[in-house]
Design a protein around this motif. Structure first.
Motif, PDB file in Angstrom:
ATOM      1  N   LEU A  79     -32.709   2.056 -50.654  1.00 20.12           N
ATOM      2  CA  LEU A  79     -32.936   1.082 -51.498  1.00 20.12           C
ATOM      3  C   LEU A  79     -34.376   0.625 -51.008  1.00 20.12           C
ATOM      4  O   LEU A  79     -35.136   0.296 -51.978  1.00 20.12           O
ATOM      5  N   ALA A  80     -34.877   0.662 -49.864  1.00 18.81           N
ATOM      6  CA  ALA A  80     -36.342   0.068 -49.461  1.00 18.81           C
ATOM      7  C   ALA A  80     -37.235   1.194 -50.220  1.00 18.81           C
ATOM      8  O   ALA A  80     -38.305   0.811 -50.821  1.00 18.81           O
ATOM      9  N   ALA A  81     -36.785   2.469 -49.776  1.00 19.77           N
ATOM     10  CA  ALA A  81     -38.057   3.477 -50.546  1.00 19.77           C
ATOM     11  C   ALA A  81     -37.982   3.540 -51.937  1.00 19.77           C
ATOM     12  O   ALA A  81     -39.104   3.713 -52.402  1.00 19.77           O
ATOM     13  N   ASP A  93     -41.663  -0.085 -46.715  1.00 20.09           N
ATOM     14  CA  ASP A  93     -41.687   0.620 -45.321  1.00 20.09           C
ATOM     15  C   ASP A  93     -40.394  -0.060 -44.534  1.00 20.09           C
ATOM     16  O   ASP A  93     -40.990  -1.398 -43.986  1.00 20.09           O
ATOM     17  N   LEU A  94     -39.319   0.291 -44.485  1.00 18.79           N
ATOM     18  CA  LEU A  94     -38.160  -0.288 -43.529  1.00 18.79           C
ATOM     19  C   LEU A  94     -38.113   0.432 -42.598  1.00 18.79           C
ATOM     20  O   LEU A  94     -37.847   1.719 -42.383  1.00 18.79           O
ATOM     21  N   GLY A  95     -38.127  -0.370 -41.132  1.00 16.81           N
ATOM     22  CA  GLY A  95     -37.961   0.465 -40.157  1.00 16.81           C
ATOM     23  C   GLY A  95     -37.334  -0.457 -38.870  1.00 16.81           C
ATOM     24  O   GLY A  95     -37.626  -1.436 -38.959  1.00 16.81           O
ATOM     25  N   LEU A  96     -36.989   0.214 -38.003  1.00 14.92           N
ATOM     26  CA  LEU A  96     -36.523  -0.364 -36.592  1.00 14.92           C
ATOM     27  C   LEU A  96     -37.662  -0.208 -35.613  1.00 14.92           C
ATOM     28  O   LEU A  96     -37.778   0.818 -35.161  1.00 14.92           O
ATOM     29  N   THR A  97     -38.393  -1.407 -35.548  1.00 12.13           N
ATOM     30  CA  THR A  97     -39.691  -1.125 -34.656  1.00 12.13           C
ATOM     31  C   THR A  97     -39.311  -1.321 -33.046  1.00 12.13           C
ATOM     32  O   THR A  97     -39.902  -0.726 -32.205  1.00 12.13           O
ATOM     33  N   ILE A 109     -35.605  -6.985 -48.896  1.00 13.39           N
ATOM     34  CA  ILE A 109     -36.001  -6.125 -49.689  1.00 13.39           C
ATOM     35  C   ILE A 109     -36.238  -6.680 -51.144  1.00 13.39           C
ATOM     36  O   ILE A 109     -37.183  -6.396 -51.877  1.00 13.39           O
ATOM     37  N   ARG A 110     -35.337  -7.717 -51.552  1.00 12.81           N
ATOM     38  CA  ARG A 110     -35.297  -8.209 -52.925  1.00 12.81           C
ATOM     39  C   ARG A 110     -36.598  -9.129 -53.008  1.00 12.81           C
ATOM     40  O   ARG A 110     -37.096  -9.031 -54.142  1.00 12.81           O
ATOM     41  N   TYR A 111     -37.091  -9.904 -52.056  1.00 11.68           N
ATOM     42  CA  TYR A 111     -38.083 -10.805 -52.047  1.00 11.68           C
ATOM     43  C   TYR A 111     -39.577 -10.208 -51.800  1.00 11.68           C
ATOM     44  O   TYR A 111     -40.508 -10.896 -51.659  1.00 11.68           O
ATOM     45  N   ASN A 136     -44.973  -1.886 -51.697  1.00  9.32           N
ATOM     46  CA  ASN A 136     -46.016  -1.551 -50.809  1.00  9.32           C
ATOM     47  C   ASN A 136     -46.214  -2.385 -49.773  1.00  9.32           C
ATOM     48  O   ASN A 136     -47.258  -2.728 -49.183  1.00  9.32           O
ATOM     49  N   THR A 137     -45.011  -2.927 -49.135  1.00  9.95           N
ATOM     50  CA  THR A 137     -45.331  -3.936 -47.860  1.00  9.95           C
ATOM     51  C   THR A 137     -44.258  -3.204 -46.859  1.00  9.95           C
ATOM     52  O   THR A 137     -43.505  -2.116 -47.316  1.00  9.95           O
ATOM     53  N   ARG A 138     -43.805  -4.046 -45.818  1.00  9.22           N
ATOM     54  CA  ARG A 138     -43.086  -3.424 -44.734  1.00  9.22           C
ATOM     55  C   ARG A 138     -42.126  -4.330 -44.313  1.00  9.22           C
ATOM     56  O   ARG A 138     -42.216  -5.668 -44.356  1.00  9.22           O
TER      57      ARG A 138
END
Length: 441
Positions: free
Chosen positions: A310-312, A317-321, A347-349, A353-355
């Motif tokens: 969904l993020a892609a 860029d969704l990740g577990l940092t 993700i909605r808000y 091109n953000t993370r």
């Protein structure tokens, strides 16, 4: 069939009374008979000594005025024999008392019944005094009856008194039962607790606590129903209008555009219904789901993987940092919903091109679950209100139900965790922090 407390107390107490009465009566009966035997043995001995010292002529005739063998009075029979065994004296005109073979006390069968006989040897012969054992038994039984008469009267009286006392003691329970019977879902006032025994007061306190929780649950359900009806009215009306537009569309382009708008409306309504169902399920299940140890980093890794497509799709860029390997006490499905709502909101808000960074941090005292985005954030004056059901940030064009953070807060409360909002890293966006209680080994 279940028995009442009154019946159970009666079943337990009545045998105790009977055993108590028996424990008193039997020793009394035995002791009285023993004492009567000792007493009359002494009477026989004293009578024999008295008779041996009396001056009787040898060959005296039996007393023609002797008492009857059976009578109300204690009947002693005596006789004197010379050294050759001849009868010198008889107190009663009956056949002689058996001579016996030994001095002292003996029990013989004479006149078809048992007799207690004392034989005294003197220089003039034998002195014998006898008494029917039946006389002793009757006397002992009469004395025993007189002694036990108060007990025979007391036991029934005590039984009646115990029955009355049990009824009085259980009266507060009947009072509480009547108070509960008059309650209904619209009348959940506390049950009066004044003047009740301590044991009943504990029960009433627990019932009042339950009534209070039930009142709160019903109020929450009524509020939820009203809010849900209000929130569903608008999207359903919009769907109805969109269907009409699609039906009235004069060409394929307008019809396609109307259908696209209809699909988006259906998706929004579906999301709202899903959130409503989740919220409705959380309220009655509060406290029912057991909290089991689970690794929070593994759960976060799985949820992030679920939302990655969904993020892609939105070029985010969704990740577990950071994923410290740490466990918490929680309900796995509920924590999945919590983190899923936080990531879905981010993700909605968040613009494209953000993370979005998700972190699981263990600082030895607490465990933190953080979701940090680079979206528009939330103004300070609205950060408390966004946890209210159906509240949406002002001037926000993104579609939503206003339930995501409300659900997350409800789940956090179930886990005794705190959920707070702060500025994102670098002062941009929003960071949601869920702090779990201190870990105890």
């Amino acid at each position: 069939m279940n028995t009442s407390i009154r019946q159970r107390l009666s079943y337990w107490l009545m045998p105790v009374l009977l055993l108590t009465g028996t424990a008193f009566a039997v020793p009394t009966w035995l002791n009285v008979h023993e004492e009567i035997d000792e007493l009359f043995d002494k009477v026989l001995r004293e009578a024999a000594y008295s008779l041996s010292h009396a001056n009787h002529a040898q060959g005296a005739k039996p007393d023609s005025n002797g008492h009857a063998l059976h009578g109300d009075s204690i009947d002693l029979v005596s006789q004197i024999r010379d050294p050759e065994g001849r009868i010198l004296f008889q107190s009663h005109p009956f056949s002689p008392i058996p001579q016996g073979g030994k001095p002292g006390y003996d029990t013989v069968n004479w006149q078809n019944q048992a007799w207690r006989v004392v034989t005294l040897t003197t220089d003039k012969g034998l002195v014998q005094v006898a008494q029917a054992l039946q006389e002793r038994r009757e006397t002992a039984n009469e004395i025993t009856l007189h002694l036990l008469t108060p007990l025979l009267i007391l036991l029934p009286a005590l039984t009646l008194w115990l029955d009355w006392a049990i009824s009085r003691g259980l009266a507060p329970l009947a009072q509480v039962a009547a108070a509960v019977a008059h309650r209904n879902p619209h009348s959940l006032d506390p049950i009066p607790n004044e003047g009740l025994p301590a044991e009943v007061s504990i029960l009433v306190g627990a019932l009042n606590g339950l009534l209070s929780q039930l009142d709160q649950a019903l109020s929450a359900q009524r509020q939820f129903t009203a809010d849900a009806a209000h929130e569903l009215r608008s999207p359903l009306t919009a769907l109805s209008l969109q269907v009409q537009l699609a039906e009235r569309a004069s060409d394929s382009d307008r019809r396609a555009q109307a259908l696209q708008t209809l699909r988006q409306g259906i998706a929004r309504a579906g999301h709202l219904v899903q959130q409503l169902l989740t919220l409705a399920r959380l309220d009655p299940e509060a406290g029912d789901s057991p909290l089991m140890p689970l690794f929070l980093d593994d759960l976060a890794r799985n949820v992030v993987a679920d939302f990655a497509p969904l993020a892609a799709n939105r070029h985010i860029d969704l990740g577990l940092t950071r994923a410290d390997h740490v466990w918490v006490a929680g309900a796995e499905e509920a924590l999945r919903i919590l983190l899923g709502n936080l990531i879905d909101n981010a993700i909605r808000y968040s613009p494209t091109n953000t993370r979005i960074d998700v972190s699981v941090i263990n600082d030895a005292k607490t465990v933190r679950l953080e979701v940090n985005d680079t979206g528009p954030g939330i103004a300070l004056n609205e950060r408390d209100r966004v946890f209210d059901r159906f509240y949406r940030v002002l001037n926000n064009a993104e579609s939503g139900s206003g339930l995501g953070l409300a659900i997350a807060k409800r789940i956090a409360e179930q886990h005794q965790a705190d959920i707070t909002l702060s500025d994102g890293d670098g002062g941009m966006g929003l960071k949601v922090i869920v702090t779990f209680p201190e870990i105890r080994a």
